[in-house]
Design a protein around this motif. Structure first.
Motif, mmCIF file in Angstrom:
data_model
loop_
_atom_site.group_PDB
_atom_site.id
_atom_site.type_symbol
_atom_site.label_atom_id
_atom_site.label_comp_id
_atom_site.label_asym_id
_atom_site.label_seq_id
_atom_site.Cartn_x
_atom_site.Cartn_y
_atom_site.Cartn_z
ATOM 1 N N ASP A 1 35.056 -3.851 70.675
ATOM 2 C CA ASP A 1 34.311 -3.125 69.649
ATOM 3 C C ASP A 1 34.657 -3.769 68.312
ATOM 4 O O ASP A 1 35.667 -3.443 67.677
ATOM 5 N N LEU A 2 33.811 -4.706 67.860
ATOM 6 C CA LEU A 2 34.151 -5.517 66.707
ATOM 7 C C LEU A 2 34.159 -4.714 65.408
ATOM 8 O O LEU A 2 34.948 -5.004 64.502
ATOM 9 N N LEU A 3 33.295 -3.704 65.280
ATOM 10 C CA LEU A 3 33.275 -2.921 64.048
ATOM 11 C C LEU A 3 34.521 -2.055 63.912
ATOM 12 O O LEU A 3 34.997 -1.799 62.799
ATOM 13 N N ARG A 4 35.076 -1.614 65.024
ATOM 14 C CA ARG A 4 36.309 -0.834 64.976
ATOM 15 C C ARG A 4 37.556 -1.712 65.141
ATOM 16 O O ARG A 4 38.672 -1.210 65.180
ATOM 17 N N ARG A 5 37.328 -3.014 65.258
ATOM 18 C CA ARG A 5 38.407 -4.003 65.341
ATOM 19 C C ARG A 5 39.405 -3.694 66.451
ATOM 20 O O ARG A 5 40.617 -3.668 66.259
ATOM 21 N N ARG A 6 38.858 -3.501 67.629
ATOM 22 C CA ARG A 6 39.716 -3.275 68.785
ATOM 23 C C ARG A 6 38.923 -3.534 70.061
ATOM 24 O O ARG A 6 37.684 -3.473 70.071
ATOM 25 N N ALA A 7 39.656 -3.828 71.113
ATOM 26 C CA ALA A 7 39.077 -3.888 72.450
ATOM 27 C C ALA A 7 39.647 -2.733 73.257
ATOM 28 O O ALA A 7 40.799 -2.329 73.055
ATOM 29 N N VAL A 8 38.836 -2.202 74.161
ATOM 30 C CA VAL A 8 39.294 -1.107 75.010
ATOM 31 C C VAL A 8 39.213 -1.528 76.470
ATOM 32 O O VAL A 8 38.343 -2.313 76.856
ATOM 33 N N LEU A 9 40.142 -1.043 77.253
ATOM 34 C CA LEU A 9 40.100 -1.213 78.699
ATOM 35 C C LEU A 9 39.461 0.041 79.277
ATOM 36 O O LEU A 9 40.045 1.133 79.208
ATOM 37 N N TRP A 10 38.248 -0.133 79.799
ATOM 38 C CA TRP A 10 37.460 1.002 80.286
ATOM 39 C C TRP A 10 37.594 1.085 81.805
ATOM 40 O O TRP A 10 37.256 0.138 82.520
ATOM 41 N N HIS A 11 38.084 2.238 82.290
ATOM 42 C CA HIS A 11 38.210 2.462 83.725
ATOM 43 C C HIS A 11 36.879 2.985 84.242
ATOM 44 O O HIS A 11 36.399 4.056 83.828
ATOM 45 N N LEU A 12 36.256 2.225 85.138
ATOM 46 C CA LEU A 12 34.891 2.519 85.555
ATOM 47 C C LEU A 12 34.792 3.808 86.364
ATOM 48 O O LEU A 12 33.802 4.539 86.250
ATOM 49 N N ALA A 13 35.792 4.109 87.172
ATOM 50 C CA ALA A 13 35.712 5.300 88.020
ATOM 51 C C ALA A 13 35.907 6.579 87.206
ATOM 52 O O ALA A 13 35.130 7.536 87.325
ATOM 53 N N SER A 14 36.916 6.596 86.346
ATOM 54 C CA SER A 14 37.198 7.804 85.572
ATOM 55 C C SER A 14 36.390 7.893 84.286
ATOM 56 O O SER A 14 36.368 8.940 83.626
ATOM 57 N N LYS A 15 35.731 6.768 83.906
ATOM 58 C CA LYS A 15 34.917 6.718 82.688
ATOM 59 C C LYS A 15 35.731 7.064 81.433
ATOM 60 O O LYS A 15 35.286 7.797 80.548
ATOM 61 N N THR A 16 36.923 6.487 81.363
ATOM 62 C CA THR A 16 37.809 6.731 80.231
ATOM 63 C C THR A 16 38.472 5.429 79.792
ATOM 64 O O THR A 16 38.547 4.458 80.547
ATOM 65 N N VAL A 17 38.984 5.441 78.556
ATOM 66 C CA VAL A 17 39.733 4.314 78.021
ATOM 67 C C VAL A 17 41.191 4.433 78.450
ATOM 68 O O VAL A 17 41.820 5.485 78.267
ATOM 69 N N THR A 18 41.746 3.369 79.031
ATOM 70 C CA THR A 18 43.130 3.397 79.492
ATOM 71 C C THR A 18 44.079 2.647 78.560
ATOM 72 O O THR A 18 45.291 2.828 78.658
ATOM 73 N N ALA A 19 43.554 1.789 77.666
ATOM 74 C CA ALA A 19 44.418 1.053 76.736
ATOM 75 C C ALA A 19 43.573 0.488 75.611
ATOM 76 O O ALA A 19 42.355 0.317 75.753
ATOM 77 N N TYR A 20 44.235 0.186 74.479
ATOM 78 C CA TYR A 20 43.577 -0.381 73.307
ATOM 79 C C TYR A 20 44.267 -1.684 72.922
ATOM 80 O O TYR A 20 45.492 -1.806 73.000
ATOM 81 N N LEU A 21 43.458 -2.664 72.483
ATOM 82 C CA LEU A 21 43.974 -3.933 71.984
ATOM 83 C C LEU A 21 43.437 -4.147 70.570
ATOM 84 O O LEU A 21 42.230 -4.299 70.391
ATOM 85 N N PRO A 22 44.290 -4.168 69.544
ATOM 86 C CA PRO A 22 43.801 -4.390 68.175
ATOM 87 C C PRO A 22 43.290 -5.816 67.997
ATOM 88 O O PRO A 22 43.867 -6.761 68.524
ATOM 89 N N LEU A 23 42.198 -5.961 67.239
ATOM 90 C CA LEU A 23 41.584 -7.257 66.989
ATOM 91 C C LEU A 23 41.418 -7.463 65.485
ATOM 92 O O LEU A 23 41.216 -6.494 64.750
#
Length: 356
Positions: A118-140
């Motif tokens: 997500d370039l506007l929020r300056r981060r990447a997220v690890l999206w778990h497809l089964a639970s449909k939730t974010v499991t971790a954040y990576l600042p960019l």
């Protein structure tokens, strides 16, 4: 800085890491120059009236053949199965935990997790497809390349003037990301955007990335310390001239600078130690009409024939296409008007050893 021995060693390492090739798909003319790729299959992504692709920004293909597309207007990621049928939306527009402001690059880690930058929020997220939730954040830092996942580690070329670093290395679940390398001077320039998008590829103990010009690829170690460079051959592309006139005014403007450019935007390591480099060669006519072509150059192992300026077909050849790879199969997302409908179509091309 160029060393033939280093290049040969690098390509040998790459060759040892890649897998078997898929069946050969030839281009439309003999190997060599001035070729145009021919698709061996096309898949139309079947969206809906209530969930449709307004303007795609990125494409990713998972190991099971599913397609993921970021849509700029809706700020969502759309998921399709291997036949192109719509499956679900990922996230929604907003600033909440499972919401996006500017979803861009997509990187499938496995069949369970998708990395969304997500370039506007300056981060990447690890999206778990089964639970449909974010499991971790990576600042960019903002300007980043598509992320690459190798050896349980994420890499991205991230020119960061504030920290003076060139890239990021991050192992999910291992704490803060490492900022590595030294930012190139070109990204300190007012006109950095005209040099093309950041891109990188990772193989063995090496990181390959663009050096802010279209003439060469920088070869660095896993700590992002440059140790060599690899020239990019070209015939049809104009490339970057030795001197760029940055003067704005006195009868010149930014379009005159843009006319001189061949913008690099993609790198991919293929089987047999080959490296695919993608460029957009665009021109502005009378400061209004934009015309262009998309080219791929395949740089193979030492002393092997090269594919120079292979043209990649597209309905809109004036914008950077959205690409993805599985092994040696190239996927190109094309978004165009067909009659009364807007179509999102993925073309498949095999970049086999027989191409060069």
């Amino acid at each position: 800085m160029r060393s033939n021995n280093t290049i040969v060693i690098l390509l040998a390492l790459i060759a040892s890491l890649v897998g078997c090739e898929a069946p050969r798909n030839a281009a439309s003319s003999p190997p060599g120059r001035n070729m145009t790729l021919t698709a061996f299959a096309k898949v139309r992504l079947k969206d809906r009236d209530t969930v449709f692709i307004g303007k795609p920004n990125a494409l990713a293909v998972s190991q099971r053949g599913e397609y993921f597309v970021t849509d700029i207007p809706s700020r969502r990621v759309l998921r399709f199965d291997a036949s192109g049928s719509f499956m679900e939306t990922i996230g929604r527009r907003g600033g909440g935990p499972n919401e996006f402001e500017g979803p861009a690059w997509l990187t499938p880690i496995d069949d369970t997790t998708l990395v969304i930058a997500d370039l506007l929020r300056r981060r990447a997220v690890l999206w778990h497809l089964a639970s449909k939730t974010v499991t971790a954040y990576l600042p960019l830092p903002g300007l980043v390349s598509p992320l690459v996942y190798v050896d349980r580690t994420l890499y991205t070329a991230a020119p960061d003037v504030e920290h003076g670093t060139a890239g990021i290395r991050w192992r999910p679940g291992a704490g803060e990301p490492e900022r590595l390398g030294q930012v190139l001077d070109v990204y300190r320039d007012l006109f950095w955007a005209i040099w093309g998008e950041p891109a990188l590829a990772v193989a063995g103990d090496s990181i390959l990335y663009f050096g802010g010009r279209s003439e060469y690829v920088i070869i660095a170690d896993r700590d992002w310390q440059p140790r060599d460079s690899l020239p990019i051959p070209r015939t049809a592309r104009r490339g970057i001239p030795r001197e760029i006139d940055y003067t704005v005014g006195e009868g010149r403007n930014i379009y005159d600078v843009g006319k001189q450019l061949s913008q690099p935007f993609g790198l991919r390591i293929l089987s047999g130690g080959r490296l695919a480099v993608f460029h957009l060669d665009a021109s502005v006519v009378n400061n209004s009409l934009v015309v262009g072509r998309v080219f791929m150059t395949v740089i193979p192992r030492a002393k092997a024939p090269r594919c120079i300026d292979v043209q990649v077909p597209a309905h809109d050849s004036t914008s950077i296409p959205r690409l993805s790879f599985l092994a040696d199969t190239l996927f190109v997302l094309d978004h165009f008007v067909d009659g009364d409908s807007v179509v999102a179509e993925v073309s498949k091309y095999h970049i086999g050893a027989g191409l060069c």
